[in-house]
Design a protein around this motif. Structure first.
Motif, mmCIF file in Angstrom:
data_model
loop_
_atom_site.group_PDB
_atom_site.id
_atom_site.type_symbol
_atom_site.label_atom_id
_atom_site.label_comp_id
_atom_site.label_asym_id
_atom_site.label_seq_id
_atom_site.Cartn_x
_atom_site.Cartn_y
_atom_site.Cartn_z
ATOM 1 N N UNK A 91 -7.349 161.266 11.288
ATOM 2 C CA UNK A 91 -6.292 160.645 12.099
ATOM 3 C C UNK A 91 -6.374 161.217 13.511
ATOM 4 N N UNK A 92 -7.035 160.519 14.436
ATOM 5 C CA UNK A 92 -7.226 161.056 15.787
ATOM 6 C C UNK A 92 -5.905 161.336 16.498
ATOM 7 N N UNK A 93 -5.918 162.403 17.296
ATOM 8 C CA UNK A 93 -4.726 162.802 18.038
ATOM 9 C C UNK A 93 -4.692 162.113 19.403
ATOM 10 N N UNK A 94 -3.495 161.770 19.914
ATOM 11 C CA UNK A 94 -3.374 161.064 21.190
ATOM 12 C C UNK A 94 -3.317 162.003 22.389
ATOM 13 N N UNK A 95 -4.120 163.080 22.357
ATOM 14 C CA UNK A 95 -4.175 164.026 23.463
ATOM 15 C C UNK A 95 -5.637 164.319 23.789
ATOM 16 N N UNK A 96 -5.887 164.770 25.000
ATOM 17 C CA UNK A 96 -7.260 165.100 25.396
ATOM 18 C C UNK A 96 -7.826 166.210 24.523
ATOM 19 N N UNK A 97 -7.045 167.257 24.302
ATOM 20 C CA UNK A 97 -7.508 168.369 23.477
ATOM 21 C C UNK A 97 -7.775 167.883 22.050
ATOM 22 N N UNK A 123 0.964 155.068 18.865
ATOM 23 C CA UNK A 123 0.984 153.905 19.741
ATOM 24 C C UNK A 123 0.562 154.225 21.157
ATOM 25 N N UNK A 124 -0.212 155.298 21.351
ATOM 26 C CA UNK A 124 -0.480 155.742 22.724
ATOM 27 C C UNK A 124 -1.962 155.907 23.038
ATOM 28 N N UNK A 125 -2.853 155.379 22.201
ATOM 29 C CA UNK A 125 -4.289 155.561 22.437
ATOM 30 C C UNK A 125 -4.778 154.823 23.684
ATOM 31 N N UNK A 126 -4.167 153.689 23.987
ATOM 32 C CA UNK A 126 -4.575 152.953 25.189
ATOM 33 C C UNK A 126 -4.291 153.753 26.455
ATOM 34 N N UNK A 127 -3.171 154.433 26.481
ATOM 35 C CA UNK A 127 -2.815 155.252 27.641
ATOM 36 C C UNK A 127 -3.705 156.490 27.732
ATOM 37 N N UNK A 128 -4.021 157.071 26.582
ATOM 38 C CA UNK A 128 -4.938 158.213 26.572
ATOM 39 C C UNK A 128 -6.288 157.807 27.151
ATOM 40 N N UNK A 154 -0.599 148.768 13.593
ATOM 41 C CA UNK A 154 -0.025 147.561 14.169
ATOM 42 C C UNK A 154 -1.007 146.814 15.049
ATOM 43 N N UNK A 155 -0.586 145.645 15.498
ATOM 44 C CA UNK A 155 -1.470 144.766 16.267
ATOM 45 C C UNK A 155 -1.708 145.248 17.690
ATOM 46 N N UNK A 156 -0.773 146.007 18.241
ATOM 47 C CA UNK A 156 -0.940 146.509 19.612
ATOM 48 C C UNK A 156 -2.177 147.390 19.711
ATOM 49 N N UNK A 157 -2.302 148.359 18.800
ATOM 50 C CA UNK A 157 -3.470 149.235 18.799
ATOM 51 C C UNK A 157 -4.713 148.493 18.314
ATOM 52 N N UNK A 289 5.019 157.081 23.261
ATOM 53 C CA UNK A 289 4.035 157.092 22.169
ATOM 54 C C UNK A 289 4.549 156.397 20.906
ATOM 55 N N UNK A 290 5.566 155.559 21.054
ATOM 56 C CA UNK A 290 6.179 154.946 19.879
ATOM 57 C C UNK A 290 5.191 154.083 19.105
ATOM 58 N N UNK A 291 5.174 154.292 17.801
ATOM 59 C CA UNK A 291 4.345 153.475 16.920
ATOM 60 C C UNK A 291 5.233 152.646 16.019
ATOM 61 N N UNK A 292 5.141 152.912 14.705
ATOM 62 C CA UNK A 292 6.006 152.254 13.730
ATOM 63 C C UNK A 292 6.789 153.342 12.986
ATOM 64 N N UNK A 293 7.961 153.685 13.455
ATOM 65 C CA UNK A 293 8.716 154.789 12.852
ATOM 66 C C UNK A 293 9.012 154.546 11.368
ATOM 67 N N UNK A 294 8.636 155.500 10.528
ATOM 68 C CA UNK A 294 8.877 155.345 9.093
ATOM 69 C C UNK A 294 10.364 155.354 8.766
ATOM 70 N N UNK A 295 11.169 155.952 9.643
ATOM 71 C CA UNK A 295 12.616 155.978 9.394
ATOM 72 C C UNK A 295 13.203 154.569 9.384
ATOM 73 N N UNK A 296 12.617 153.656 10.159
ATOM 74 C CA UNK A 296 13.085 152.265 10.143
ATOM 75 C C UNK A 296 12.846 151.655 8.763
ATOM 76 N N UNK A 297 11.679 151.940 8.182
ATOM 77 C CA UNK A 297 11.391 151.421 6.846
ATOM 78 C C UNK A 297 12.363 152.006 5.826
#
Length: 380
Positions: A91-97, A123-128, A154-157, A289-297
C-alpha cells in the motif's frame, strides 16, 4: 497455494493503534486467506506511537521515528527475501519519503521474482505526483508500470493512474467494505424522535470539518432552540493540545456542556453504541487527502444518515438517496439542511432505509471478497 506477502500498517490492539488503512488490511487478509497463503509484514509504528521512551529531535525529525523507519525497512526486505516468487501486496504511502521506501521495496521484490500489486487507499497520489521532480516522476511511473495489478478504492485515483501507466486495464476501482462481519446486523431503519443525536467519529483534524459541526450545533441549540445533542469521537492528531483546548473552551463558553460530549476514542461495544444511538453521521470534510472514509460505511450499516461534503471520493459512497450533502466550511448550510430534514420525518426514514440497502448491496465483506478474488485471479 500461492502466497501473498502483505507489507502494510496493521491494527495494534495493545497500543490502541487503529486506522482505516489498518482495518482494510485486516479485511484483505481475512477474505483472501481462503484462496491464498497470506503472510503479514506489519510496518505499524511501535516505538514512536504512545511510547514512554524519551524521544530526541534531529532537526525536525524524531530520533525514534528515524530508528523505527530504518528497522521497518530492513524487516520488509528480509520478508521479501524469505518469500521468493510470491505476490507482493503493498500500500504505497502518499509522501515523498514513503514513495522512496516503496520504490526500494518494489526493486528488491522484482529481484526475487515477485508479482507486484499496489493497492491505493489514499486520495492524494495525484497531488504527490504533481509535486515531484522529474527524476522522482520517472521512478514513480516505473514502479506502477511494473505492477501487475493496481486496485484503487475509487474512480478518482483510477483515472489518475490510468493516465500514467502503460497498461491502463490493470487499474481497477474496487469498493471498500466494512471490515467487521457483524452478527447483529441492523435491519430496521432509524426513526427521528424528540432528541436528535449527531455523531462525528473521525480524527480531530480541522479540515475534516469538526469545527463546522460544533458551530452548527451551537446555532441549532442556542439560536434555533432545537433539541440536539452531538458526540465528537476521535483523537487530536499529534496530540494537538492547542486545538483541543480551543475546542473545549468553545463548548464551555457557549454553554454546550450538556449538549456536546467529547471522547478521545471508541472501540468495540462503545463505538457500536455511538452508531446505534445516532441519527446523523457528520463529516463535512475538505481534507486534502480524503479517500473513502470507512466510518461512513460503518454509519450506513447502522442506518445512520451521513451528512457530508460532495468532495473527492465521498460521492462514490454517498448520494442524495442515502445521505445529505453540505458545503465545506459552512456551518449555516449544515444548520439549514438539518432543519429541513428534521421537519420531514418520512424523508429521513427513507434515507436511513437506503443507507442499509446500499450497504448490503455494495459494502459487505462478502461483496469485497468477490470483487478482490476475481481481479487477483485475472491479473496474478
Amino acid at each position: 497455494m500461492k502466497k501473498i506477502l502483505i507489507i502494510a500498517p496493521t491494527i495494534n490492539q495493545k497500543r490502541r493503534y487503529f486506522t482505516g488503512l489498518g482495518m482494510m488490511i485486516e479485511l484483505f487478509k481475512r477474505v483472501m486467506s481462503s484462496n491464498y497463503k497470506c503472510i503479514i509484514c506489519s510496518i505499524t509504528p511501535c516505538l514512536s506511537i504512545n511510547s514512554s521512551m524519551p524521544d530526541l529531535k534531529i532537526g525536525n525529525a524524531s530520533l525514534l521515528r528515524c530508528i523505527e523507519y530504518v528497522w521497518l525497512m530492513l524487516k520488509s526486505v528480509v520478508y521479501i527475501m524469505l518469500n521468493y516468487k510470491s505476490i507482493l501486496y503493498l500500500c504505497p504511502a502518499p509522501t515523498i519519503l514513503g514513495f522512496r521506501r516503496d520504490y526500494i521495496l518494489v526493486k528488491v521484490a522484482l529481484l526475487f521474482k515477485y508479482k507486484i500489486v499496489l493497492q491505493i487507499f489514499t486520495g492524494d497520489m495525484d497531488r504527490l505526483y504533481a509535486s515531484m521532480k522529474d527524476d522522482d516522476k520517472k521512478k514513480f511511473k516505473y514502479i506502477y508500470d511494473k505492477a501487475v495489478f493496481i486496485p484503487t478504492e475509487g474512480n478518482l485515483e483510477k483515472q489518475f493512474f490510468q493516465s500514467i501507466v502503460k497498461e491502463p486495464v490493470k487499474v481497477v476501482a474496487i469498493d471498500n467494505a466494512l471490515t467487521e462481519d457483524r452478527k447483529d446486523k441492523t435491519t430496521q431503519h432509524k426513526i427521528l424522535r424528540n432528541t436528535i443525536e449527531l455523531l462525528y467519529l473521525n480524527n480531530m483534524i480541522v479540515s475534516k470539518g469538526y469545527w463546522d459541526v460544533l458551530k452548527a450545533v451551537d446555532i441549532l441549540v442556542n439560536k434555533k432552540h432545537k433539541d440536539i445533542k452531538c458526540n465528537f469521537v476521535g483523537r487530536f492528531i499529534d496530540d494537538d493540545k492547542k486545538q483541543e483546548q480551543l475546542f473545549v473552551e468553545y463548548i464551555e463558553s457557549h454553554n454546550l456542556g450538556n449538549r456536546v460530549r467529547y471522547t478521545a476514542g471508541a472501540f468495540g461495544e462503545c463505538k457500536k453504541k455511538f452508531f446505534e444511538q445516532s441519527h446523523f453521521f457528520m463529516l463535512p470534510s475538505y481534507f486534502p487527502k480524503e479517500g473513502k472514509p470507512t466510518a461512513i460505511l460503518e454509519a450506513m450499516s447502522y442506518g445512520c444518515v451521513p451528512i457530508v461534503t460532495n468532495y473527492r471520493q465521498i460521492p462514490e459512497m454517498v448520494n442524495t438517496d442515502n445521505g445529505i450533502f453540505v458545503e465545506p466550511q459552512n456551518a449555516s448550510d449544515i444548520v439549514s439542511k438539518l432543519e429541513a430534514i428534521i421537519n420531514k420525518k418520512d424523508d429521513y426514514e427513507l434515507l436511513s432505509f437506503n443507507c442499509l440497502k446500499d450497504f448490503e448491496d455494495r459494502f459487505t465483506p462478502e461483496k469485497y471478497k468477490e470483487r478482490m478474488i476475481k481481479q487477483f485471479e485475472r491479473f496474478c
